[in-house]
Scaffold this motif. Structure first.
Motif, short mmCIF file in Angstrom:
data_model
loop_
_atom_site.label_atom_id
_atom_site.label_comp_id
_atom_site.label_asym_id
_atom_site.label_seq_id
_atom_site.Cartn_x
_atom_site.Cartn_y
_atom_site.Cartn_z
N ALA A 1 -128.46 25.54 40.17
CA ALA A 1 -127.70 25.23 38.95
C ALA A 1 -128.66 25.09 37.76
N THR A 2 -129.79 24.43 38.00
CA THR A 2 -130.77 24.22 36.93
C THR A 2 -131.34 25.57 36.46
N ASP A 3 -131.73 26.42 37.41
CA ASP A 3 -132.30 27.74 37.07
C ASP A 3 -131.29 28.55 36.26
N PHE A 4 -130.03 28.52 36.70
CA PHE A 4 -128.97 29.26 36.01
C PHE A 4 -128.86 28.79 34.56
N LEU A 5 -128.88 27.47 34.37
CA LEU A 5 -128.71 26.91 33.01
C LEU A 5 -129.92 27.22 32.13
N ILE A 6 -131.10 27.16 32.70
CA ILE A 6 -132.32 27.49 31.94
C ILE A 6 -132.22 28.94 31.45
N GLN A 7 -131.75 29.79 32.34
CA GLN A 7 -131.65 31.21 32.00
C GLN A 7 -130.55 31.44 30.95
N GLN A 8 -129.40 30.82 31.14
CA GLN A 8 -128.27 31.02 30.23
C GLN A 8 -128.52 30.45 28.84
N THR A 9 -129.40 29.46 28.76
CA THR A 9 -129.60 28.79 27.46
C THR A 9 -130.95 29.15 26.85
N ASN A 10 -131.57 30.22 27.36
CA ASN A 10 -132.90 30.61 26.86
C ASN A 10 -133.87 29.43 26.84
N SER A 11 -133.86 28.70 27.93
CA SER A 11 -134.76 27.55 28.13
C SER A 11 -134.58 26.45 27.09
N PHE A 12 -133.34 26.23 26.67
CA PHE A 12 -133.05 25.10 25.77
C PHE A 12 -133.51 23.81 26.46
N ALA A 13 -134.28 22.99 25.76
CA ALA A 13 -134.85 21.79 26.40
C ALA A 13 -134.22 20.52 25.82
N PRO A 14 -133.20 19.97 26.50
CA PRO A 14 -132.56 18.76 25.98
C PRO A 14 -133.42 17.51 26.18
N GLU A 15 -133.45 16.65 25.16
CA GLU A 15 -134.16 15.37 25.28
C GLU A 15 -133.26 14.31 25.92
N PHE A 16 -131.96 14.41 25.60
CA PHE A 16 -131.01 13.37 26.01
C PHE A 16 -129.78 13.98 26.67
N GLY A 17 -129.22 13.23 27.64
CA GLY A 17 -127.96 13.62 28.26
C GLY A 17 -126.87 12.65 27.83
N ILE A 18 -125.67 13.18 27.64
CA ILE A 18 -124.54 12.32 27.25
C ILE A 18 -123.35 12.65 28.14
N ILE A 19 -122.72 11.62 28.69
CA ILE A 19 -121.47 11.81 29.41
C ILE A 19 -120.35 11.30 28.52
N LEU A 20 -119.52 12.23 28.08
CA LEU A 20 -118.42 11.85 27.18
C LEU A 20 -117.25 11.33 28.00
N GLY A 21 -117.12 10.02 28.06
CA GLY A 21 -115.97 9.44 28.73
C GLY A 21 -114.87 9.20 27.71
#
Ligand code: HPA
Length: 275
Positions: free
Chosen positions: A11-31
Motif C-alpha cells: 500500500a505504501t509503495d503504491f501511494l508513493i508511486q501515485q503521489t510522485n513521492s509526496f512526503a506528508p509531515e502530518f496525518g489527520i483522521i477526519l472524524g
C-alpha cells in the motif's frame, strides 16, 4: 516478510508511486466534526480507498473513503476522509491499517477527531474536549498477535499517549481566540448501541470525561510506532444524570456541525504552529 508487513509495504509503495513521492509531515483522521477541514486543504492527490492495495473498503456505504494528500496551513498532510470502526465488523488490523501506512509514508504526528458523549457534568453540547488520556474498553486491540517488529516494540509504553506540548498549544490557541476548550479522559467502547444510564454512571465512575466508539485503536497503533498524537472530541450529547435524553443521530450531527468551525480552526492553527 510477515504477510501484514508486506501488505502495508504494498500500500505504501503504491501511494508513493501515485503521489510522485509526496512526503506528508502530518496525518489527520477526519472524524465527526472535522469533515469541513477538507475545504481548507489544497489537494494535490485524492485516492479512493478501494483503489489502494489491501485498504479496508466499506461494504455498507455507497461511497468509499478517500486518502487525500495536500497542504494545510502551508504544511504537507495526508488525510483520511472516512474511518473504520470496530463495530462495523472490521478487524482491529483493518481499523488501523491506514494509520500504519501513514507512518510508513513518513508522518511524524497524528491528529484525530471524533464525536463523544459528555460524562463530565461541566461539559455542554458542542464543547470541544482535548483528550489528555484514554481508557480502552474495546474488546480487542490492534497489538494483539505476533508483534510487528519493524513497527514497534512488543510492550509499548502508554504512560504519556497524548502529547502535552500540543495539548498546551491547543489551550493557548483557544484562549487567544476566545473559545472554551475542555480537557479530559476519553473512554472507547465498542458500540454501536449507545450506553444505558447505569453504564454512563459506571464510565464516569472509572474516571472518564467523554465516551465514544473510535480513536483509541488508531492511537494505540500510532503510539506503538512512536507517533506524536493529538486528539479532540466534540461533545454531542450529555450523559450526566438529569441531562440524559434519548440520543437521536440528527441531534449528534447538529451538535457536531456547531463545533465544526472551532474544530477546523484549532487543528489548522495547531498544524501551522508545529516545529
Ligand atoms: N456514547 C458513545 N458514543 C457516542 C456518544 C455516546 O453518548 N455520543 C457520540 N458518540
Amino acid at each position: 516478510m510477515e504477510k501484514q508487513m508486506q501488505q502495508l509495504q504494498d500500500a505504501t509503495d503504491f501511494l508513493i508511486q501515485q503521489t510522485n513521492s509526496f512526503a506528508p509531515e502530518f496525518g489527520i483522521i477526519l472524524g465527526t466534526g472535522l469533515g469541513d477541514l477538507v475545504n481548507d486543504i489544497t489537494i494535490k492527490y485524492s485516492l479512493p480507498y478501494d483503489e489502494i492495495p489491501h485498504f479496508p473498503v466499506s461494504t455498507v456505504e455507497s461511497h468509499s473513503g478517500k486518502l487525500i494528500f495536500g497542504h494545510l496551513a502551508e504544511r504537507s498532510v495526508v488525510v483520511m476522509q472516512g474511518r473504520f470502526h470496530y463495530y462495523e465488523g472490521y478487524t482491529m488490523d483493518q481499523v488501523v491499517f491506514p494509520v500504519r501506512v501513514m507512518k510508513m509514508l513518513g508522518i511524524a504526528k497524528l491528529f484525530v477527531s471524533n464525536a463523544a458523549g459528555g460524562l463530565n457534568p461541566d461539559f455542554n453540547t458542542s464543547d470541544l474536549m482535548v483528550i489528555t488520556d484514554h481508557i480502552n474498553l474495546q474488546p480487542d486491540n490492534p497489538l494483539i498477535g505476533k508483534n510487528l517488529e519493524p513497527l514497534g516494540p512488543r510492550f509499548p509504553d502508554m504512560s504519556e499517549v497524548y502529547d502535552e506540548t500540543m495539548v498546551n498549544q491547543a489551550l493557548a490557541i483557544a484562549g487567544q481566540n476566545g473559545f472554551t476548550l475542555q480537557t479530559g479522559v476519553y473512554v472507547s467502547v465498542p458500540g454501536p448501541m449507545l450506553e444505558t444510564k447505569a453504564e454512563y454512571k459506571y464510565l464516569a465512575g472509572i474516571g472518564a470525561d467523554a465516551v465514544g466508539m473510535s480513536t483509541v485503536p488508531e492511537i494505540i497503533a500510532a503510539r506503538h510506532m512512536g507517533l506524536t498524537c493529538f486528539a479532540v472530541s466534540v461533545i454531542t450529547d450529555l450523559c450526566v444524570p438529569g441531562k440524559i435524553k434519548k440520543v437521536v443521530l440528527l441531534d449528534i450531527l447538529e451538535a457536531a456541525a456547531r463545533a465544526e468551525p472551532r474544530m477546523t480552526f484549532l487543528i489548522k492553527e495547531l498544524i501551522r504552529n508545529q516545529d
